[in-house]
Design a protein around this motif. Structure first.
Motif, PDB file in Angstrom:
ATOM      1  N   ASP A 151       0.831  -1.212   0.000  1.00 31.79           N
ATOM      2  CA  ASP A 151       0.000   0.000   0.000  1.00 31.79           C
ATOM      3  C   ASP A 151       0.859   1.253   0.000  1.00 31.79           C
ATOM      4  O   ASP A 151       0.460   2.292  -0.555  1.00 31.79           O
ATOM      5  CB  ASP A 151      -0.942   0.011   1.199  1.00 31.79           C
ATOM      6  CG  ASP A 151      -2.016  -1.061   1.109  1.00 31.79           C
ATOM      7  OD1 ASP A 151      -2.246  -1.594   0.000  1.00 31.79           O
ATOM      8  OD2 ASP A 151      -2.623  -1.374   2.151  1.00 31.79           O
ATOM      9  N   VAL A 200       1.680   2.020  -3.597  1.00 34.91           N
ATOM     10  CA  VAL A 200       0.513   2.593  -4.274  1.00 34.91           C
ATOM     11  C   VAL A 200       0.340   4.055  -3.875  1.00 34.91           C
ATOM     12  O   VAL A 200       0.174   4.946  -4.731  1.00 34.91           O
ATOM     13  CB  VAL A 200      -0.758   1.782  -3.945  1.00 34.91           C
ATOM     14  CG1 VAL A 200      -2.015   2.493  -4.454  1.00 34.91           C
ATOM     15  CG2 VAL A 200      -0.663   0.372  -4.524  1.00 34.91           C
ATOM     16  N   ASP A 246      -2.302   6.148 -10.704  1.00 35.59           N
ATOM     17  CA  ASP A 246      -2.877   5.075  -9.900  1.00 35.59           C
ATOM     18  C   ASP A 246      -2.314   3.742 -10.380  1.00 35.59           C
ATOM     19  O   ASP A 246      -2.285   3.473 -11.590  1.00 35.59           O
ATOM     20  CB  ASP A 246      -4.398   5.046 -10.040  1.00 35.59           C
ATOM     21  CG  ASP A 246      -5.045   6.294  -9.469  1.00 35.59           C
ATOM     22  OD1 ASP A 246      -4.789   6.598  -8.281  1.00 35.59           O
ATOM     23  OD2 ASP A 246      -5.794   6.971 -10.207  1.00 35.59           O
ATOM     24  N   GLU A 291      -1.674  -0.692  -9.216  1.00 37.16           N
ATOM     25  CA  GLU A 291      -1.941  -1.858  -8.382  1.00 37.16           C
ATOM     26  C   GLU A 291      -0.636  -2.644  -8.341  1.00 37.16           C
ATOM     27  O   GLU A 291      -0.014  -2.863  -9.386  1.00 37.16           O
ATOM     28  CB  GLU A 291      -3.048  -2.688  -9.023  1.00 37.16           C
ATOM     29  CG  GLU A 291      -3.332  -3.993  -8.345  1.00 37.16           C
ATOM     30  CD  GLU A 291      -4.432  -4.737  -9.083  1.00 37.16           C
ATOM     31  OE1 GLU A 291      -5.499  -4.912  -8.489  1.00 37.16           O
ATOM     32  OE2 GLU A 291      -4.211  -5.137 -10.241  1.00 37.16           O
ATOM     33  N   ASP A 319       1.575  -5.780  -8.392  1.00 40.38           N
ATOM     34  CA  ASP A 319       1.343  -7.139  -8.863  1.00 40.38           C
ATOM     35  C   ASP A 319       2.611  -7.986  -8.908  1.00 40.38           C
ATOM     36  O   ASP A 319       2.627  -9.050  -9.499  1.00 40.38           O
ATOM     37  CB  ASP A 319       0.635  -7.145 -10.222  1.00 40.38           C
ATOM     38  CG  ASP A 319       1.407  -6.429 -11.318  1.00 40.38           C
ATOM     39  OD1 ASP A 319       2.570  -6.062 -11.100  1.00 40.38           O
ATOM     40  OD2 ASP A 319       0.825  -6.250 -12.399  1.00 40.38           O
ATOM     41  N   GLY A 352       4.405  -2.493 -10.480  1.00 41.04           N
ATOM     42  CA  GLY A 352       3.060  -1.954 -10.406  1.00 41.04           C
ATOM     43  C   GLY A 352       2.384  -2.010 -11.757  1.00 41.04           C
ATOM     44  O   GLY A 352       3.019  -1.816 -12.791  1.00 41.04           O
ATOM     45  N   HIS A 353       1.105  -2.280 -11.740  1.00 43.03           N
ATOM     46  CA  HIS A 353       0.276  -2.306 -12.955  1.00 43.03           C
ATOM     47  C   HIS A 353      -0.431  -0.953 -13.074  1.00 43.03           C
ATOM     48  O   HIS A 353      -1.107  -0.529 -12.135  1.00 43.03           O
ATOM     49  CB  HIS A 353      -0.722  -3.462 -12.869  1.00 43.03           C
ATOM     50  CG  HIS A 353      -1.666  -3.522 -14.006  1.00 43.03           C
ATOM     51  ND1 HIS A 353      -1.307  -4.042 -15.220  1.00 43.03           N
ATOM     52  CD2 HIS A 353      -2.950  -3.103 -14.115  1.00 43.03           C
ATOM     53  CE1 HIS A 353      -2.350  -3.941 -16.038  1.00 43.03           C
ATOM     54  NE2 HIS A 353      -3.351  -3.380 -15.393  1.00 43.03           N
ATOM     55  N   LEU A 407      -3.060   1.666 -13.690  1.00 41.09           N
ATOM     56  CA  LEU A 407      -4.522   1.672 -13.714  1.00 41.09           C
ATOM     57  C   LEU A 407      -5.087   2.923 -14.373  1.00 41.09           C
ATOM     58  O   LEU A 407      -6.139   2.869 -15.004  1.00 41.09           O
ATOM     59  CB  LEU A 407      -5.078   1.570 -12.290  1.00 41.09           C
ATOM     60  CG  LEU A 407      -4.765   0.296 -11.518  1.00 41.09           C
ATOM     61  CD1 LEU A 407      -5.310   0.387 -10.099  1.00 41.09           C
ATOM     62  CD2 LEU A 407      -5.323  -0.923 -12.237  1.00 41.09           C
TER      63      LEU A 407
END
Length: 156
Positions: free
Chosen positions: A59, A62, A72, A74, A76, A106-107, A109
Motif C-alpha cells: 500500500d 501505491v 494510480d 496496483e 502485482d 506496479g500495474h 490503472l
C-alpha cells in the motif's frame, strides 16, 4: 530538505538510520517506465518513499506513486529488495540513511502524470532514452531489473 546520495564512496558519512522504503516500477502500454524528477536532488527516479505506521508495504508503493506522480497503480509483483550498506543518503537535517528499499512491480490503472511537492517533473520514459536521463546508479539497477522480468526477485 536536500539530500546527497553516496554509493561505494569511502568518504561517505556513516549511516545513523534505516527506514523501510519502497519504489514502484510501472510501465505504460508503450513499455515506457514512469519516472519522477526529485525536488530534493534533481535526479530522475522511480516513485517511492517511506512506509507509514499502520500501512501494508505494498500500500505504501501505491500511495507514494499516487502522491508523487498522479498515477494510480496496483502492485502485482516484486522486483527486488535493495539493502546495499555502501549506499547511504545524507539529508540536510543530519540523518544519514542506509538504503533499505523494496521495489515493486506496479500495474498502471490510470491517472495523468503531474508533479508534486516531491517531484518537479513526471513522465513516461522510453527504455531507449534512459541513458540520457540523470539517474542514480542504484535506481538504474532497479529499473534494469524491472525490464529484465526476472523469474525471482533480486536480493542484495
Amino acid at each position: 530538505m536536500s539530500r546527497t546520495e553516496y554509493l561505494n564512496d569511502p568518504n561517505a558519512p556513516k549511516a545513523n538510520s534505516i527506514v523501510v522504503a519502497v519504489t514502484a516500477f510501472v510501465l505504460d502500454r508503450q513499455d515506457r517506465v514512469l519516472l519522477i524528477r526529485r525536488t530534493d536532488n534533481g535526479l530522475w527516479a522511480l516513485p517511492g518513499g517511506a512506509q507509514e505506521f499502520g500501512e501494508y508495504i505494498a500500500d505504501a508503493a501505491v500511495r507514494e506513486t499516487k502522491e508523487e506522480s498522479g498515477i494510480d497503480i496496483e502492485v502485482d509483483g516484486l522486483i527486488g529488495i535493495y539493502t546495499n550498506p555502501n549506499h547511504v543518503v545524507a539529508y540536510s537535517d543530519g540523518e544519514v540513511r542506509q538504503q533499505f528499499s523494496i521495489c515493486f512491480r506496479g500495474h498502471y490503472l490510470g491517472g495523468t502524470p503531474q508533479p508534486s511537492d516531491e517531484s518537479s517533473e513526471v513522465r513516461w520514459v522510453p527504455r531507449s532514452d534512459l541513458d540520457s536521463v540523470p539517474i542514480n546508479p542504484s535506481m538504474r539497477l532497479r529499473i534494469d531489473h524491472g525490464y529484465e522480468n526476472r523469474s525471482s526477485p533480486y536480493i542484495g
